[in-house]
Design a protein around this motif. Sequence first.
Motif, PDB file in Angstrom:
ATOM      1  N   GLN A   1       0.785  -1.229   0.000  1.00 12.50           N
ATOM      2  CA  GLN A   1       0.000   0.000   0.000  1.00 12.50           C
ATOM      3  C   GLN A   1       0.825   1.291   0.000  1.00 12.50           C
ATOM      4  O   GLN A   1       0.437   2.257  -0.663  1.00 12.50           O
ATOM      5  CB  GLN A   1      -0.965  -0.008   1.186  1.00 12.50           C
ATOM      6  N   PRO A   2       1.949   1.374   0.722  1.00 13.08           N
ATOM      7  CA  PRO A   2       2.713   2.626   0.700  1.00 13.08           C
ATOM      8  C   PRO A   2       3.182   3.041  -0.692  1.00 13.08           C
ATOM      9  O   PRO A   2       3.426   4.221  -0.936  1.00 13.08           O
ATOM     10  CB  PRO A   2       3.904   2.318   1.623  1.00 13.08           C
ATOM     11  N   ARG A   3       3.314   2.097  -1.629  1.00 11.45           N
ATOM     12  CA  ARG A   3       3.800   2.412  -2.969  1.00 11.45           C
ATOM     13  C   ARG A   3       2.658   2.704  -3.949  1.00 11.45           C
ATOM     14  O   ARG A   3       2.904   3.177  -5.064  1.00 11.45           O
ATOM     15  CB  ARG A   3       4.650   1.269  -3.515  1.00 11.45           C
ATOM     16  N   CYS A   4       1.429   2.401  -3.549  1.00 16.46           N
ATOM     17  CA  CYS A   4       0.309   2.528  -4.472  1.00 16.46           C
ATOM     18  C   CYS A   4      -0.201   3.971  -4.528  1.00 16.46           C
ATOM     19  O   CYS A   4      -0.135   4.704  -3.547  1.00 16.46           O
ATOM     20  CB  CYS A   4      -0.830   1.590  -4.061  1.00 16.46           C
ATOM     21  N   VAL A   5      -0.725   4.341  -5.685  1.00 15.04           N
ATOM     22  CA  VAL A   5      -1.267   5.682  -5.910  1.00 15.04           C
ATOM     23  C   VAL A   5      -2.793   5.577  -5.937  1.00 15.04           C
ATOM     24  O   VAL A   5      -3.357   4.764  -6.687  1.00 15.04           O
ATOM     25  CB  VAL A   5      -0.753   6.275  -7.226  1.00 15.04           C
ATOM     26  N   ALA A   6      -3.457   6.374  -5.126  1.00 15.58           N
ATOM     27  CA  ALA A   6      -4.917   6.325  -5.030  1.00 15.58           C
ATOM     28  C   ALA A   6      -5.568   6.525  -6.397  1.00 15.58           C
ATOM     29  O   ALA A   6      -5.196   7.438  -7.149  1.00 15.58           O
ATOM     30  CB  ALA A   6      -5.412   7.389  -4.049  1.00 15.58           C
ATOM     31  N   GLY A   7      -6.517   5.663  -6.723  1.00 17.79           N
ATOM     32  CA  GLY A   7      -7.258   5.773  -7.969  1.00 17.79           C
ATOM     33  C   GLY A   7      -6.574   5.186  -9.177  1.00 17.79           C
ATOM     34  O   GLY A   7      -7.171   5.092 -10.255  1.00 17.79           O
ATOM     35  N   MET A   8      -5.306   4.783  -9.040  1.00 20.69           N
ATOM     36  CA  MET A   8      -4.582   4.296 -10.192  1.00 20.69           C
ATOM     37  C   MET A   8      -5.082   2.917 -10.636  1.00 20.69           C
ATOM     38  O   MET A   8      -4.933   2.543 -11.802  1.00 20.69           O
ATOM     39  CB  MET A   8      -3.077   4.236  -9.891  1.00 20.69           C
ATOM     40  N   ASP A   9      -5.696   2.158  -9.723  1.00 18.40           N
ATOM     41  CA  ASP A   9      -6.265   0.870 -10.121  1.00 18.40           C
ATOM     42  C   ASP A   9      -7.367   1.068 -11.154  1.00 18.40           C
ATOM     43  O   ASP A   9      -7.452   0.327 -12.153  1.00 18.40           O
ATOM     44  CB  ASP A   9      -6.780   0.105  -8.901  1.00 18.40           C
ATOM     45  N   ARG A  10      -8.198   2.089 -10.955  1.00 15.92           N
ATOM     46  CA  ARG A  10      -9.273   2.369 -11.915  1.00 15.92           C
ATOM     47  C   ARG A  10      -8.703   2.812 -13.261  1.00 15.92           C
ATOM     48  O   ARG A  10      -9.227   2.443 -14.315  1.00 15.92           O
ATOM     49  CB  ARG A  10     -10.213   3.439 -11.354  1.00 15.92           C
ATOM     50  N   VAL A  11      -7.629   3.594 -13.214  1.00 16.90           N
ATOM     51  CA  VAL A  11      -6.986   4.042 -14.462  1.00 16.90           C
ATOM     52  C   VAL A  11      -6.485   2.842 -15.252  1.00 16.90           C
ATOM     53  O   VAL A  11      -6.687   2.753 -16.472  1.00 16.90           O
ATOM     54  CB  VAL A  11      -5.821   5.005 -14.143  1.00 16.90           C
ATOM     55  N   ILE A  12      -5.849   1.903 -14.566  1.00 13.55           N
ATOM     56  CA  ILE A  12      -5.300   0.718 -15.240  1.00 13.55           C
ATOM     57  C   ILE A  12      -6.412  -0.131 -15.846  1.00 13.55           C
ATOM     58  O   ILE A  12      -6.310  -0.595 -16.992  1.00 13.55           O
ATOM     59  CB  ILE A  12      -4.456  -0.101 -14.244  1.00 13.55           C
ATOM     60  N   LEU A  13      -7.484  -0.336 -15.087  1.00 13.27           N
ATOM     61  CA  LEU A  13      -8.592  -1.130 -15.613  1.00 13.27           C
ATOM     62  C   LEU A  13      -9.238  -0.441 -16.816  1.00 13.27           C
ATOM     63  O   LEU A  13      -9.662  -1.112 -17.773  1.00 13.27           O
ATOM     64  CB  LEU A  13      -9.617  -1.376 -14.516  1.00 13.27           C
ATOM     65  N   GLN A  14      -9.306   0.885 -16.799  1.00 12.73           N
ATOM     66  CA  GLN A  14      -9.836   1.618 -17.948  1.00 12.73           C
ATOM     67  C   GLN A  14      -8.926   1.462 -19.162  1.00 12.73           C
ATOM     68  O   GLN A  14      -9.404   1.306 -20.296  1.00 12.73           O
ATOM     69  CB  GLN A  14      -9.989   3.095 -17.587  1.00 12.73           C
ATOM     70  N   GLN A  15      -7.605   1.488 -18.946  1.00 18.93           N
ATOM     71  CA  GLN A  15      -6.668   1.302 -20.048  1.00 18.93           C
ATOM     72  C   GLN A  15      -6.849  -0.075 -20.692  1.00 18.93           C
ATOM     73  O   GLN A  15      -6.859  -0.193 -21.925  1.00 18.93           O
ATOM     74  CB  GLN A  15      -5.222   1.447 -19.546  1.00 18.93           C
ATOM     75  N   LEU A  16      -6.980  -1.100 -19.862  1.00 18.28           N
ATOM     76  CA  LEU A  16      -7.187  -2.445 -20.391  1.00 18.28           C
ATOM     77  C   LEU A  16      -8.490  -2.527 -21.170  1.00 18.28           C
ATOM     78  O   LEU A  16      -8.553  -3.124 -22.258  1.00 18.28           O
ATOM     79  CB  LEU A  16      -7.187  -3.466 -19.256  1.00 18.28           C
ATOM     80  N   ASP A  17      -9.536  -1.905 -20.622  1.00 23.19           N
ATOM     81  CA  ASP A  17     -10.836  -1.917 -21.283  1.00 23.19           C
ATOM     82  C   ASP A  17     -10.771  -1.218 -22.640  1.00 23.19           C
ATOM     83  O   ASP A  17     -11.327  -1.703 -23.635  1.00 23.19           O
ATOM     84  CB  ASP A  17     -11.867  -1.242 -20.382  1.00 23.19           C
ATOM     85  N   GLN A  18     -10.067  -0.087 -22.697  1.00 25.50           N
ATOM     86  CA  GLN A  18      -9.941   0.656 -23.949  1.00 25.50           C
ATOM     87  C   GLN A  18      -9.175  -0.130 -25.009  1.00 25.50           C
ATOM     88  O   GLN A  18      -9.378   0.074 -26.201  1.00 25.50           O
ATOM     89  CB  GLN A  18      -9.258   1.987 -23.685  1.00 25.50           C
TER      90      GLN A  18
END
Length: 232
Positions: free
Chosen positions: A48-65
């Motif tokens: 968790q200390p290395r993760c960026v808030a909201g970036m999981d949604r960005v990645i899933l959107q990239q895969l979807d696109q």
Amino acid sequence: MPSKYIGRFAPSPTGPLHLGSLVAALASWLDARAHGGQWLVRVEDVDQPRCVAGMDRVILQQLDQCGLHPDLPPLWQSRRSARYHRALDQLRTLGLVYPCNCSRKAIELAMQRLGRPRPRHAELVYPGTCRTDKVRAADPSRGAGQSPPAWRFRTDICQANPHVTPAIKAQSATDSIANGVVRWHDRWLGAQQQDVATQVGDFVLLRADGCFAYQLAVVVDDADQGGTDVVL
């Protein structure tokens, strides 16, 4: 190869996917489709200390696109702490883990005393200091005011007693584990092996800051999801 192919793409949400990550995602998706199997997505946000808030949604959107849709809903490691705790408790019961308060500096000094300096561009191989410290191993809470210990896996048990290996082995893509040496087949590089005890040493499963290590989380997740193949 097992009859049912299950592959996965497991990004860490520390930033958006770059071109190399998208190539890896596409390759794993194509491999799953070529084998008539399933393709899963796992968000590896256990650190968790290395993760960026909201970036999981960005990645899933990239895969979807890109048209890369998983066959099952994505899995988040950050939501599976209870499962990892159960796995660690099982290892404690089997006597396969022990508490450790060693710092990186302490490990480096211990290695120097053993005449084993740190190789250039390589990680320190843990010398098993706390594994052989019976007082520390018997009492994880020793030392009032100290930070909680990390927990390390005992690679010496697999090395000394190959009969314990099948009991602790998760569902795995490895061909064999004997006397501490892990052997597997890479479809590109061919036969591979690693002597975990001498090349890695007793590795951390739960860090002192309370974060589960990748080495525990990924094994539990791959076993629970029935993973058969990893494309990197």
